[in-house]
Design a protein around this motif. Structure first.
Motif, PDB file in Angstrom:
ATOM      1  N   LEU A  45       0.838  -1.203   0.000  1.00 48.53           N
ATOM      2  CA  LEU A  45       0.000   0.000   0.000  1.00 48.53           C
ATOM      3  C   LEU A  45       0.868   1.246   0.000  1.00 48.53           C
ATOM      4  O   LEU A  45       0.654   2.166  -0.801  1.00 48.53           O
ATOM      5  CB  LEU A  45      -0.936   0.009   1.225  1.00 48.53           C
ATOM      6  CG  LEU A  45      -2.122  -0.936   1.202  1.00 48.53           C
ATOM      7  CD1 LEU A  45      -2.763  -1.013   2.590  1.00 48.53           C
ATOM      8  CD2 LEU A  45      -3.140  -0.498   0.161  1.00 48.53           C
ATOM      9  N   GLU A  46       1.859   1.270   0.870  1.00 51.62           N
ATOM     10  CA  GLU A  46       2.738   2.435   0.958  1.00 51.62           C
ATOM     11  C   GLU A  46       3.589   2.596  -0.294  1.00 51.62           C
ATOM     12  O   GLU A  46       3.838   3.717  -0.737  1.00 51.62           O
ATOM     13  CB  GLU A  46       3.583   2.364   2.224  1.00 51.62           C
ATOM     14  CG  GLU A  46       2.726   2.575   3.463  1.00 51.62           C
ATOM     15  CD  GLU A  46       3.499   2.599   4.764  1.00 51.62           C
ATOM     16  OE1 GLU A  46       4.735   2.375   4.769  1.00 51.62           O
ATOM     17  OE2 GLU A  46       2.853   2.847   5.803  1.00 51.62           O
ATOM     18  N   ARG A  47       4.030   1.482  -0.898  1.00 51.83           N
ATOM     19  CA  ARG A  47       4.792   1.563  -2.154  1.00 51.83           C
ATOM     20  C   ARG A  47       3.939   2.161  -3.267  1.00 51.83           C
ATOM     21  O   ARG A  47       4.427   2.968  -4.057  1.00 51.83           O
ATOM     22  CB  ARG A  47       5.301   0.189  -2.572  1.00 51.83           C
ATOM     23  CG  ARG A  47       6.586  -0.223  -1.904  1.00 51.83           C
ATOM     24  CD  ARG A  47       7.253  -1.409  -2.610  1.00 51.83           C
ATOM     25  NE  ARG A  47       6.367  -2.543  -2.826  1.00 51.83           N
ATOM     26  CZ  ARG A  47       6.191  -3.540  -1.955  1.00 51.83           C
ATOM     27  NH1 ARG A  47       6.830  -3.538  -0.801  1.00 51.83           N
ATOM     28  NH2 ARG A  47       5.384  -4.536  -2.239  1.00 51.83           N
ATOM     29  N   CYS A  48       2.697   1.767  -3.335  1.00 49.49           N
ATOM     30  CA  CYS A  48       1.800   2.310  -4.369  1.00 49.49           C
ATOM     31  C   CYS A  48       1.640   3.813  -4.190  1.00 49.49           C
ATOM     32  O   CYS A  48       1.732   4.577  -5.158  1.00 49.49           O
ATOM     33  CB  CYS A  48       0.435   1.618  -4.314  1.00 49.49           C
ATOM     34  SG  CYS A  48       0.456  -0.089  -4.889  1.00 49.49           S
ATOM     35  N   ILE A  49       1.384   4.237  -2.969  1.00 51.88           N
ATOM     36  CA  ILE A  49       1.187   5.658  -2.700  1.00 51.88           C
ATOM     37  C   ILE A  49       2.481   6.429  -2.982  1.00 51.88           C
ATOM     38  O   ILE A  49       2.454   7.474  -3.637  1.00 51.88           O
ATOM     39  CB  ILE A  49       0.694   5.875  -1.262  1.00 51.88           C
ATOM     40  CG1 ILE A  49      -0.713   5.276  -1.099  1.00 51.88           C
ATOM     41  CG2 ILE A  49       0.696   7.365  -0.901  1.00 51.88           C
ATOM     42  CD1 ILE A  49      -1.194   5.154   0.332  1.00 51.88           C
ATOM     43  N   ALA A  50       3.608   5.910  -2.526  1.00 54.03           N
ATOM     44  CA  ALA A  50       4.900   6.569  -2.769  1.00 54.03           C
ATOM     45  C   ALA A  50       5.213   6.640  -4.264  1.00 54.03           C
ATOM     46  O   ALA A  50       5.874   7.577  -4.715  1.00 54.03           O
ATOM     47  CB  ALA A  50       6.020   5.839  -2.032  1.00 54.03           C
ATOM     48  N   GLY A  51       4.706   5.674  -5.017  1.00 56.17           N
ATOM     49  CA  GLY A  51       4.914   5.644  -6.464  1.00 56.17           C
ATOM     50  C   GLY A  51       3.928   6.487  -7.242  1.00 56.17           C
ATOM     51  O   GLY A  51       3.903   6.436  -8.472  1.00 56.17           O
ATOM     52  N   GLY A  52       3.093   7.251  -6.541  1.00 58.35           N
ATOM     53  CA  GLY A  52       2.166   8.152  -7.217  1.00 58.35           C
ATOM     54  C   GLY A  52       0.791   7.581  -7.493  1.00 58.35           C
ATOM     55  O   GLY A  52      -0.030   8.220  -8.149  1.00 58.35           O
ATOM     56  N   ARG A  53       0.517   6.405  -7.011  1.00 59.17           N
ATOM     57  CA  ARG A  53      -0.818   5.802  -7.190  1.00 59.17           C
ATOM     58  C   ARG A  53      -1.611   6.020  -5.910  1.00 59.17           C
ATOM     59  O   ARG A  53      -1.505   5.263  -4.963  1.00 59.17           O
ATOM     60  CB  ARG A  53      -0.697   4.315  -7.464  1.00 59.17           C
ATOM     61  CG  ARG A  53       0.100   4.020  -8.685  1.00 59.17           C
ATOM     62  CD  ARG A  53      -0.737   3.297  -9.703  1.00 59.17           C
ATOM     63  NE  ARG A  53       0.057   3.068 -10.887  1.00 59.17           N
ATOM     64  CZ  ARG A  53      -0.205   3.626 -12.059  1.00 59.17           C
ATOM     65  NH1 ARG A  53      -1.240   4.413 -12.194  1.00 59.17           N
ATOM     66  NH2 ARG A  53       0.549   3.378 -13.096  1.00 59.17           N
ATOM     67  N   SER A  54      -2.402   7.081  -5.893  1.00 56.16           N
ATOM     68  CA  SER A  54      -3.166   7.379  -4.680  1.00 56.16           C
ATOM     69  C   SER A  54      -4.601   6.854  -4.760  1.00 56.16           C
ATOM     70  O   SER A  54      -5.341   6.947  -3.792  1.00 56.16           O
ATOM     71  CB  SER A  54      -3.172   8.888  -4.405  1.00 56.16           C
ATOM     72  OG  SER A  54      -3.764   9.583  -5.486  1.00 56.16           O
ATOM     73  N   ARG A  55      -4.986   6.309  -5.912  1.00 57.96           N
ATOM     74  CA  ARG A  55      -6.303   5.660  -6.018  1.00 57.96           C
ATOM     75  C   ARG A  55      -6.070   4.165  -5.888  1.00 57.96           C
ATOM     76  O   ARG A  55      -5.502   3.524  -6.767  1.00 57.96           O
ATOM     77  CB  ARG A  55      -6.969   5.979  -7.345  1.00 57.96           C
ATOM     78  CG  ARG A  55      -8.398   5.484  -7.399  1.00 57.96           C
ATOM     79  CD  ARG A  55      -9.127   6.029  -8.619  1.00 57.96           C
ATOM     80  NE  ARG A  55     -10.556   5.852  -8.476  1.00 57.96           N
ATOM     81  CZ  ARG A  55     -11.180   4.692  -8.624  1.00 57.96           C
ATOM     82  NH1 ARG A  55     -10.503   3.602  -8.873  1.00 57.96           N
ATOM     83  NH2 ARG A  55     -12.497   4.624  -8.486  1.00 57.96           N
ATOM     84  N   LEU A  56      -6.472   3.621  -4.739  1.00 60.01           N
ATOM     85  CA  LEU A  56      -6.224   2.223  -4.412  1.00 60.01           C
ATOM     86  C   LEU A  56      -7.532   1.453  -4.381  1.00 60.01           C
ATOM     87  O   LEU A  56      -8.486   1.858  -3.721  1.00 60.01           O
ATOM     88  CB  LEU A  56      -5.541   2.123  -3.043  1.00 60.01           C
ATOM     89  CG  LEU A  56      -4.281   2.972  -2.863  1.00 60.01           C
ATOM     90  CD1 LEU A  56      -3.813   2.913  -1.410  1.00 60.01           C
ATOM     91  CD2 LEU A  56      -3.188   2.503  -3.800  1.00 60.01           C
ATOM     92  N   VAL A  57      -7.558   0.351  -5.092  1.00 57.94           N
ATOM     93  CA  VAL A  57      -8.712  -0.544  -5.081  1.00 57.94           C
ATOM     94  C   VAL A  57      -8.253  -1.848  -4.455  1.00 57.94           C
ATOM     95  O   VAL A  57      -7.286  -2.455  -4.911  1.00 57.94           O
ATOM     96  CB  VAL A  57      -9.245  -0.789  -6.505  1.00 57.94           C
ATOM     97  CG1 VAL A  57     -10.355  -1.839  -6.487  1.00 57.94           C
ATOM     98  CG2 VAL A  57      -9.738   0.514  -7.132  1.00 57.94           C
TER      99      VAL A  57
END
Length: 122
Positions: A45-57
């Motif tokens: 989750l944190e890797r996705c957000i840090a990578g610029g993906r703030s829309r998480l499904v």
């Protein structure tokens, strides 16, 4: 033990698959989300957000259990995603997992969807 899994060989294991779908990151946790396995979900989750993906499904159709620690991981991800202009969308909650969200009132702060497909529609 497999990478991406934690817990005992028979119970408490969690594996998380991550894929990108358009502007969203789709995470599929499989197994039990609890005190012993929370980091297995927190890290991607944190890797996705840090990578610029703030829309998480999150495809929760394979999530068999979620305790308060797991719920806190999701709440923390929600705050970080919203700070980045996104959000956390939960799809396919099994009744036992949905009950945790209902009892705690957390269902009011997440976008809940019946399917991943409906969660991906903006």
């Amino acid at each position: 033990m497999d990478a991406g899994t934690a817990g005992s060989p028979s119970r408490g294991r969690l594996h998380v698959d991550v894929r990108v779908h358009g502007g969203s990151a789709v995470l599929t946790p499989s197994g039990e989300l609890d005190y012993h396995t929370a980091e297995v979900l927190r890290e991607p989750l944190e890797r996705c957000i840090a990578g610029g993906r703030s829309r998480l499904v999150l495809d929760c159709s394979r999530l068999e259990f979620c305790d308060s620690t797991g719920l806190n991981v999701l709440l923390g991800a929600r705050l970080k995603a919203e700070a980045g202009g996104g959000g956390v969308h939960l799809a396919g909650l099994r009744p036992v997992v949905a009950r945790v969200f209902e009892i705690t009132g957390a269902e009011a702060v997440f976008s809940l969807h019946d399917t991943v497909e409906s969660a991906l529609v903006e």
